[in-house]
Design a protein around this motif. Structure first.
Motif, PDB file in Angstrom:
ATOM      1  N   GLY A   1       0.798  -1.238   0.000  1.00 44.56           N
ATOM      2  CA  GLY A   1       0.000   0.000   0.000  1.00 44.56           C
ATOM      3  C   GLY A   1       0.817   1.267   0.000  1.00 44.56           C
ATOM      4  N   GLN A   2       2.099   1.173  -0.328  1.00 43.87           N
ATOM      5  CA  GLN A   2       2.945   2.350  -0.178  1.00 43.87           C
ATOM      6  C   GLN A   2       3.316   3.029  -1.494  1.00 43.87           C
ATOM      7  N   CYS A   3       3.186   2.345  -2.645  1.00 45.38           N
ATOM      8  CA  CYS A   3       3.768   2.907  -3.869  1.00 45.38           C
ATOM      9  C   CYS A   3       2.760   3.262  -4.946  1.00 45.38           C
ATOM     10  N   GLY A   4       1.591   2.629  -4.930  1.00 49.01           N
ATOM     11  CA  GLY A   4       0.550   2.962  -5.905  1.00 49.01           C
ATOM     12  C   GLY A   4       0.689   2.284  -7.258  1.00 49.01           C
TER      13      GLY A   4
ATOM     14  N   THR B   1      -2.431   0.426  -8.481  1.00 54.00           N
ATOM     15  CA  THR B   1      -3.725   1.131  -8.469  1.00 54.00           C
ATOM     16  C   THR B   1      -4.644   0.653  -9.600  1.00 54.00           C
TER      17      THR B   1
ATOM     18  N   SER C   1      -4.721   5.910 -11.586  1.00 50.62           N
ATOM     19  CA  SER C   1      -4.933   6.842 -10.488  1.00 50.62           C
ATOM     20  C   SER C   1      -5.421   8.189 -11.024  1.00 50.62           C
TER      21      SER C   1
ATOM     22  N   SER D   1      -0.131  11.837  -4.698  1.00 51.28           N
ATOM     23  CA  SER D   1       1.007  11.509  -3.829  1.00 51.28           C
ATOM     24  C   SER D   1       1.057  10.026  -3.469  1.00 51.28           C
ATOM     25  N   GLY D   2      -0.019   9.294  -3.744  1.00 53.34           N
ATOM     26  CA  GLY D   2       0.008   7.853  -3.507  1.00 53.34           C
ATOM     27  C   GLY D   2       0.613   7.069  -4.648  1.00 53.34           C
ATOM     28  N   ASN D   3       1.125   7.744  -5.652  1.00 55.89           N
ATOM     29  CA  ASN D   3       1.779   7.062  -6.775  1.00 55.89           C
ATOM     30  C   ASN D   3       3.222   7.533  -6.862  1.00 55.89           C
TER      31      ASN D   3
END
Ligand SMILES: Cc1cc2nc3c(=O)[nH]c(=O)nc-3n(C[C@H](O)[C@H](O)[C@H](O)COP(=O)(O)OP(=O)(O)OC[C@H]3O[C@@H](n4cnc5c(N)ncnc54)[C@H](O)[C@@H]3O)c2cc1C
Ligand code: SF4
Ligand code: FES
Ligand code: FES
Lengths: 169, 327
Positions: free
Chosen positions: A42-45, A48, A108, A144-146
Motif C-alpha cells: 500500500g505504499q507505492c501505488g 492502483t 490513479s 502523492s500515492g503514486n
C-alpha cells in the motif's frame, strides 16, 4: 452461484485460495500484467486499479472480497491503437522513463479527474466546499500515492494538467 | 501470508460470534490488517468479512448530530457535505492521512482500530511487548523517532498513528459498539488505552465486539483547524498533530477543544489545556502556559526528544492561527 469479479467487462470466478490479493489475481490468475506490483504494502501505488469507479491499491485487498464488483485496469482504459486521453498525454509529455509506475499513475489519474469533477476536496484545497480549482499543487497532492522511482513527476503532472484542462479528449 | 479461512459474515450477530474467539479477526477495508498479515504480525486462522453487513450510511441524528457508519469509507466521510460544512476539522484530519487510494478503501471502524507503525512491532524478528508479550521493547533504547512522549510505560512507547480519531477526540464523538452482551457506546476519548503493563490491549473492544458507528454531537461551529507536522508534505504519518476547535467572544477564548496526535498510545486529550485558555485573551504567554500544562509530564526517548519543542511550537502556531481567523 459462484462468486465472480468483472474485470474490464469480462466476468471471472473469484479464486479458491482466499489469500490471493486482487493484484495477484489480476496478474497471475487472469493474465492482466499491466497492473504492477511495487511494494505489495500500500505504499507505492503501482497496483492502483479502479473498482466500482473508485481508485484503490489492489495489493491490500483480497480478490475473494470483490464478488460482484467491477474492476477497470490499465488494459481497460485504452489500447495502443486507441489510447485514452491520459495514455496519449503520458506519451506526448514523456510522463515516464522505465514505465513501471505508469499503469498505476494512469489509473490513479483517471479516477482523480473524476474526483475533481465531483468537487471532492484534498489536503491541498483551500476550501472544503465549492468548486475545486485544478492546479499543480492539487494534482501533486492527489497523486502523492503514486511514487515514481525514475522521478518523472514533472512530466506526469504536465500530462495530467493537459488532460485536466480539456486540452484533448 | 499464512493460510486462513475466509468467511463473509452473514449477520452482525454472527460476526460477533465468529470474532469472540481469538483466532478470528474482522476485516473491513483490509488496508491495515492485510498489510500486517503479509508481515505475519497478524496471523488469524479466519477472517470474518464484515463489509456486507450494512452500517455504511452517514445519517443525521435526532439532536442535530451526525452518525458515521463504521463501514463508511474515510473518503465518503471526508467529502460528505455535512462533514465538510459542520465538522471541517474531521474532513481536514482524514484528508491529511494516507492517500486517496487508501482512504477510498479504509473504513471509519478500521481506522479507529489501526495498529501502531512502530518498526519493532511490524518486524517479527525484533522484540516487542505488544506483539509478543514479555519479549521486551526494542524501541525504548532503539529507533524511536515516531514514538510517544506522553503516557508511555516501561513496557511500550508506541503511538496510535491515526489522524481521524484525533479530530473525533476534539469533537467529543462517541463510538457505538455491538457485541453478544448488546450495544454500548464509549466516548472516543476513552476508546483507546494507554500501554501500561498490557500494551497489546489498544482499545476497549471486548472479544466479539464490532464497531457499528461513530456519532458526532450537534455542530458547535468555531474555527476548526487540523495541523499535521510530518516529514514530507503529503503521505506520511504525523510526528505531531493538533485538532482544534476554537471560539473567541469579546476577544477572549470561549471555546478551546484540543486533541493531539503523534504524542501517545491514544489521541491525547487533556481537558486542562483548553480550560486554561477559557476567559483569557490570546497572548504568547498564555499559549506557553497551555503548552506547559500539556507537556508537564512529557518524556523523550532520545530520537523523539524533538517532539517536545515541536509540540509546543505546533500548539502555538495553531492557537495563533485560530485567533487570527476568529478575530
Ligand atoms: C502506506 C500507508 C499510509 C497510511 N497513512 C496514514 C496516515 O497518514 N494517517 C492515518 O490516519 N492512517 C494512515 N494509514 C492507515 C489507514 O488509515 C488504515 O489502514 C485504515 O484506516 C484502516 O481501515 P480498514 O477499514 O482498511 O481496516 P482493516 O485493515 O480492515 O482493519 C484494521 C483493524 O480493525 C479491525 N476492525 C475493522 N473494522 C472493525 C469494526 N467495525 N469493528 C471492530 N473492529 C474492526 C480489524 O479487525 C483490524 O484489526 C496508512 C496506511 C498505509 C498502508
Ligand atoms: S514501543 Fe511498543 S510496539 Fe514498539 S517495540 Fe516497544 S512494545 Fe513493541
Ligand atoms: S504494490 Fe500496491 S501500493 Fe505498492
Ligand atoms: S517511470 Fe520508472 S518508476 Fe515511474
Amino acid at each position: 452461484m459462484a462468486d465472480t469479479i468483472t474485470v474490464n467487462e469480462t466476468a471471472y470466478p473469484t479464486p479458491d485460495d482466499p489469500r490471493v490479493s486482487l493484484l495477484d489475481f489480476l496478474r497471475q490468475h487472469i493474465g492482466l500484467t499491466g497492473t504492477k506490483k511495487g511494494c505489495d504494502h500500500g505504499q507505492c501505488g503501482a497496483c492502483t486499479v479502479i473498482v466500482n469507479g473508485v481508485r484503490i491499491n489492489s495489493c491490500l485487498t483480497l480478490a475473494a472480497m470483490h464478488d460482484g464488483d467491477s474492476v477497470t485496469t490499465i488494459e481497460g482504459l485504452g489500447t495502443p491503437d486507441e489510447p485514452s486521453a491520459l495514455q496519449r498525454a503520458f506519451l506526448e509529455h514523456d510522463g515516464f522513463q522505465c514505465g513501471y509506475c505508469t499503469p498505476g499513475q494512469i489509473c490513479s489519474a483517471t479516477a482523480m479527474l473524476e474526483e475533481i469533477a465531483a468537487d471532492w476536496p484534498s489536503d491541498a484545497s483551500e476550501n472544503l466546499e465549492g468548486r475545486i480549482a485544478i492546479s499543480g499543487e492539487e494534482i501533486r497532492e492527489r497523486m502523492s500515492g503514486n511514487l515514481c522511482r525514475c522521478g518523472a513527476y514533472a512530466n506526469i503532472v504536465a500530462a495530467i494538467e493537459e488532460v485536466a484542462a480539456g486540452g484533448r479528449s | 501470508m499464512r493460510p486462513f479461512q475466509y468467511t463473509r459474515a452473514p449477520s452482525l450477530a454472527e460476526a460477533s460470534n465468529m470474532t469472540a474467539g481469538k483466532d478470528t479477526l474482522a476485516i473491513a477495508g483490509g488496508t491495515n490488517l492485510l498489510d500486517l498479515m503479509k508481515l505475519q504480525v497478524e496471523t488469524p486462522d479466519q477472517l470474518a468479512d464484515i463489509n456486507r453487513l450494512g452500517f455504511a450510511e452517514i445519517e443525521d441524528t435526532d439532536n442535530g448530530g451526525l452518525r458515521l457508519g463504521a463501514l463508511a469509507t474515510n473518503t465518503e466521510t471526508a467529502v460528505h457535505p455535512r462533514v465538510r460544512s459542520d465538522y471541517p476539522v474531521l474532513s481536514r484530519a482524514i484528508l491529511a492521512g494516507a492517500t486517496q487510494q487508501l482512504r477510498n478503501k479504509a473504513t471509519n471502524g478500521g481506522n479507529l482500530c489501526q495498529r501502531t507503525r512502530c518498526f519493532y512491532f511490524t518486524n517479527i524478528d525484533q522484540p516487542c511487548n505488544k506483539r509478543e508479550p514479555g519479549s521486551g521493547c526494542g524501541a525504548i533504547d532503539g529507533i524511536a523517532k515516531l514514538h510517544a512522549i506522553l503516557g508511555t510505560s516501561d513496557q511500550c512507547i508506541a503511538t496510535y498513528p491515526g489522524d481521524m480519531a484525533v479530530a473525533l477526540s476534539a469533537l467529543g464523538a462517541t463510538v457505538h459498539i455491538s457485541g453478544d452482551k448488546g450495544e454500548r457506546s464509549v466516548p472516543v476519548r476513552d476508546f483507546h488505552c494507554l500501554p501500561g503493563d498490557t500494551p497489546w490491549i489498544e482499545n476497549v473492544l471486548e472479544p466479539g465486539e464490532i464497531i457499528t458507528g461513530i456519532v458526532l454531537p450537534a455542530p458547535v461551529g468555531g474555527t476548526q483547524i487540523y495541523r499535521k507536522v510530518r516529514e514530507r508534505s503529503s503521505y506520511a504519518f504525523a510526528l505531531v498533530s493538533v485538532a482544534a476547535i476554537i471560539e473567541l467572544t469579546d476577544g477572549k477564548f470561549s471555546r478551546a477543544d484540543l486533541a493531539f496526535g503523534g504524542l501517545a498510545h491514544k489521541p491525547w486529550h487533556d481537558p486542562r489545556v483548553g480550560e486554561c485558555l477559557l476567559g483569557q485573551p490570546p497572548s504568547d504567554a498564555l499559549f506557553d502556559k497551555a503548552a506547559d500544562i500539556l507537556l508537564e509530564n512529557a518524556r523523550g526517548f532520545g530520537e523523539n526528544d524533538f517532539k517536545i519543542p515541536l509540540t509546543r511550537r505546533t500548539l502555538h502556531a495553531v492557537l495563533s492561527q485560530a485567533t487570527e481567523d476568529a478575530a
